[in-house]
Design an enzyme around this catalytic site. Sequence first.
Site, PDB file in Angstrom:
ATOM      1  CE  LYS A 173      -1.984  -1.203   3.909  1.00  0.00           C
ATOM      2  NZ  LYS A 173      -1.299  -2.486   4.222  1.00  0.00           N
ATOM      3  NE  ARG A 229      -4.731  -1.304   9.910  1.00  0.00           N
ATOM      4  CZ  ARG A 229      -3.636  -0.818   9.334  1.00  0.00           C
ATOM      5  NH1 ARG A 229      -3.619   0.390   8.872  1.00  0.00           N
ATOM      6  NH2 ARG A 229      -2.565  -1.560   9.216  1.00  0.00           N
ATOM      7  NE  ARG A 233       7.850  -2.144   6.226  1.00  0.00           N
ATOM      8  CZ  ARG A 233       6.544  -2.131   6.410  1.00  0.00           C
ATOM      9  NH1 ARG A 233       5.750  -1.693   5.452  1.00  0.00           N
ATOM     10  NH2 ARG A 233       6.018  -2.555   7.525  1.00  0.00           N
ATOM     11  NE  ARG A 285       6.041   0.095  10.289  1.00  0.00           N
ATOM     12  CZ  ARG A 285       4.931  -0.104   9.581  1.00  0.00           C
ATOM     13  NH1 ARG A 285       4.829   0.436   8.373  1.00  0.00           N
ATOM     14  NH2 ARG A 285       3.949  -0.816  10.038  1.00  0.00           N
ATOM     15  NE  ARG A 328       1.999  -4.614  11.121  1.00  0.00           N
ATOM     16  CZ  ARG A 328       3.168  -4.357  10.537  1.00  0.00           C
ATOM     17  NH1 ARG A 328       4.306  -4.673  11.143  1.00  0.00           N
ATOM     18  NH2 ARG A 328       3.212  -3.795   9.349  1.00  0.00           N
TER      19      ARG A 328
END
Length: 219
Positions: A15, A90, A129, A163, A174
Amino acid sequence: MTLNIILLGPPGAGKGTQAARLEDEHGMVQLSTGDMLRAAVKAGTPIGVQAKAVMDAGELVSDDIVSGLIGERLDQLGAETSVIFDGYPRTAAQADALDTILSDRGRQLDHVIELLVEEDALVDRITGRFSCGTCGAGYHDRYKLPKVADTCDQCGGHDFKRRPDDNEETVRTRMAEYRAKTAPILPIYDARGIVTRVDGMAPIDQVNDAIEAVLTPAG
Ligand code: AP5
């Protein structure tokens, strides 16, 4: 023409990656509740203090907080600015709130683009990431390395960060939150005929092409 679109998909679906492309290519503005919450955590605001433990656990921050952030941010934009909702809504309550937020501002939802991905690949994507600590440009250990080692392609910075919620255990939580609370809102938008499903497992450029085809249909 002003566009209001939602990019929907589980953690790591791409996203943020695709929203950044749309910002560059169309001058749209990405409204990422995750980015807004991380900024609040970094600034130590009351919202940030409240959100930090919830985010670190991979659970969802309260609906009122995130809908409040989205409304405030939209109010800072001109009426002609096209926006990409990234990571919002969400839950069903957030989807309801977004309808009100948009209609109160004379906007309407044009497209919901669902990125279809295989969950097993997402842990790999997320744990690999990292981003530039100066400008926020996103990278990946294997799929998107800086062109020059340890140097940001966009700003030349050398400071990179990961992160705190990008570890396997939190990612699994998640994903479970996505399955339980976010995926069930898709039928709301299906009923309106505004959902397009895009193969999020394709290379980044191809995913971008598929989204472009939705936003600027031929003819
Ligand atoms: P948020 O920041 O929204 O995280 P997320 O939804 O888990 O999404 P990600 O940012 O992890 O993934 P992405 O889909 O943007 O993937 P990306 O493009 O980076 O939310 C974080 C937390 O904040 C939540 O857990 C919650 O606590 C809270 N929160 C946020 N919004 C909330 C809300 N509305 N309500 C309640 N709580 C909220 O891509 C991932 C990696 O894969 C990158 O390295 C990228 O380079 C790579 N990649 C991308 N596309 C491809 C591709 N096609 N092929 C190969 N690699 C790819």
